[in-house]
Motif scaffolding. Structure first.
Motif, mmCIF file in Angstrom:
data_model
loop_
_atom_site.group_PDB
_atom_site.id
_atom_site.type_symbol
_atom_site.label_atom_id
_atom_site.label_comp_id
_atom_site.label_asym_id
_atom_site.label_seq_id
_atom_site.Cartn_x
_atom_site.Cartn_y
_atom_site.Cartn_z
ATOM 1 N N ILE A 55 0.808 -1.222 0.000
ATOM 2 C CA ILE A 55 0.000 0.000 0.000
ATOM 3 C C ILE A 55 0.840 1.270 0.000
ATOM 4 N N LEU A 56 2.152 1.131 -0.037
ATOM 5 C CA LEU A 56 3.024 2.305 -0.085
ATOM 6 C C LEU A 56 3.321 2.670 -1.537
ATOM 7 N N GLU A 57 3.557 3.957 -1.765
ATOM 8 C CA GLU A 57 3.890 4.400 -3.114
ATOM 9 C C GLU A 57 5.394 4.331 -3.324
ATOM 10 N N SER A 58 5.791 3.832 -4.481
ATOM 11 C CA SER A 58 7.217 3.821 -4.802
ATOM 12 C C SER A 58 7.621 5.227 -5.224
ATOM 13 N N THR A 59 8.891 5.513 -5.103
ATOM 14 C CA THR A 59 9.386 6.841 -5.461
ATOM 15 C C THR A 59 10.089 6.828 -6.815
ATOM 16 N N GLY A 60 9.955 5.733 -7.546
ATOM 17 C CA GLY A 60 10.629 5.617 -8.834
ATOM 18 C C GLY A 60 9.939 6.405 -9.939
ATOM 19 N N GLU A 61 10.574 6.432 -11.080
ATOM 20 C CA GLU A 61 10.024 7.103 -12.260
ATOM 21 C C GLU A 61 8.835 6.302 -12.792
ATOM 22 N N ASN A 65 3.545 2.822 -8.504
ATOM 23 C CA ASN A 65 3.488 1.396 -8.191
ATOM 24 C C ASN A 65 3.345 1.272 -6.691
ATOM 25 N N GLU A 66 2.466 0.399 -6.271
ATOM 26 C CA GLU A 66 2.334 0.177 -4.840
ATOM 27 C C GLU A 66 3.317 -0.902 -4.419
ATOM 28 N N VAL A 67 4.062 -0.577 -3.352
ATOM 29 C CA VAL A 67 5.097 -1.472 -2.844
ATOM 30 C C VAL A 67 4.859 -1.690 -1.351
ATOM 31 N N SER A 68 5.586 -2.626 -0.797
ATOM 32 C CA SER A 68 5.451 -2.945 0.624
ATOM 33 C C SER A 68 6.543 -2.264 1.440
ATOM 34 N N ALA A 69 6.356 -2.261 2.753
ATOM 35 C CA ALA A 69 7.385 -1.745 3.656
ATOM 36 C C ALA A 69 8.683 -2.524 3.461
ATOM 37 N N SER A 70 8.578 -3.830 3.280
ATOM 38 C CA SER A 70 9.776 -4.649 3.053
ATOM 39 C C SER A 70 10.485 -4.281 1.763
ATOM 40 N N ASP A 71 9.720 -3.940 0.733
ATOM 41 C CA ASP A 71 10.313 -3.587 -0.558
ATOM 42 C C ASP A 71 11.200 -2.352 -0.469
ATOM 43 N N ILE A 72 10.784 -1.355 0.325
ATOM 44 C CA ILE A 72 11.498 -0.074 0.334
ATOM 45 C C ILE A 72 12.082 0.289 1.700
ATOM 46 N N GLY A 73 11.976 -0.613 2.671
ATOM 47 C CA GLY A 73 12.527 -0.349 3.998
ATOM 48 C C GLY A 73 11.794 0.762 4.742
#
Length: 148
Positions: A55-61, A65-73
């Motif tokens: 449910i988190l938003e990625s900061t990429g270009e 994309n919704e990412v997890s806490a584990s994906d982005i720390g």
């Protein structure tokens, strides 16, 4: 185990006017309810779900994309909240029969913290059993109910 999980731009927990836990950067605020039926397996499963919840938003270009806490720390702020097991089916006063008492709930809350920390996440908490003020800026708003 039950959690109300919000994607937050910021969040903190105060006890007697003092900050005891906070999100140092955008992340997840999770209000945690523990039932009389919960055990260590439930704590492990809840940690897996919270860490992997996309449910988190990625900061990429490109597109969001919704990412997890584990994906982005991303950090996680956990707050114990027995009232999540309040039963309001009858009358106007909630029943707390399904909520675990402190002596059962505390070790399971601590196990949840340890499990999330073992997944290399920055975890902060409120103060178990205290009268807390929880401040948050929900991003989205985006809030989900997670159960084990």
């Amino acid at each position: 185990m039950r959690a109300v999980v919000s994607r937050c731009a910021s969040a903190r927990v105060l006890v007697s006017g003092q900050t005891v836990g906070r999100l140092p950067e955008p992340g997840l605020l999770a209000l945690i309810g523990i039932s009389v039926d919960d055990d260590e397996r439930a704590a492990s499963e809840m940690a897996r779900k919270i860490a992997g919840l996309r449910i988190l938003e990625s900061t990429g270009e490109g597109p969001t994309n919704e990412v997890s806490a584990s994906d982005i720390g991303a950090p996680v702020l956990l707050v114990s909240q027995f009232t999540l097991y309040g039963d309001t089916a009858k009358g106007r006063r909630p029943s707390w029969n399904r909520a675990a008492k402190g002596d059962q709930a505390r070790p399971l809350f601590d196990a949840l913290v340890a499990e999330l920390t073992s997944r290399s996440l920055h975890v902060e908490t409120g103060e178990f059993g205290a009268n807390m003020a929880v401040e948050s800026v929900n991003d989205g708003p985006f809030t989900v109910l997670v159960e084990t």
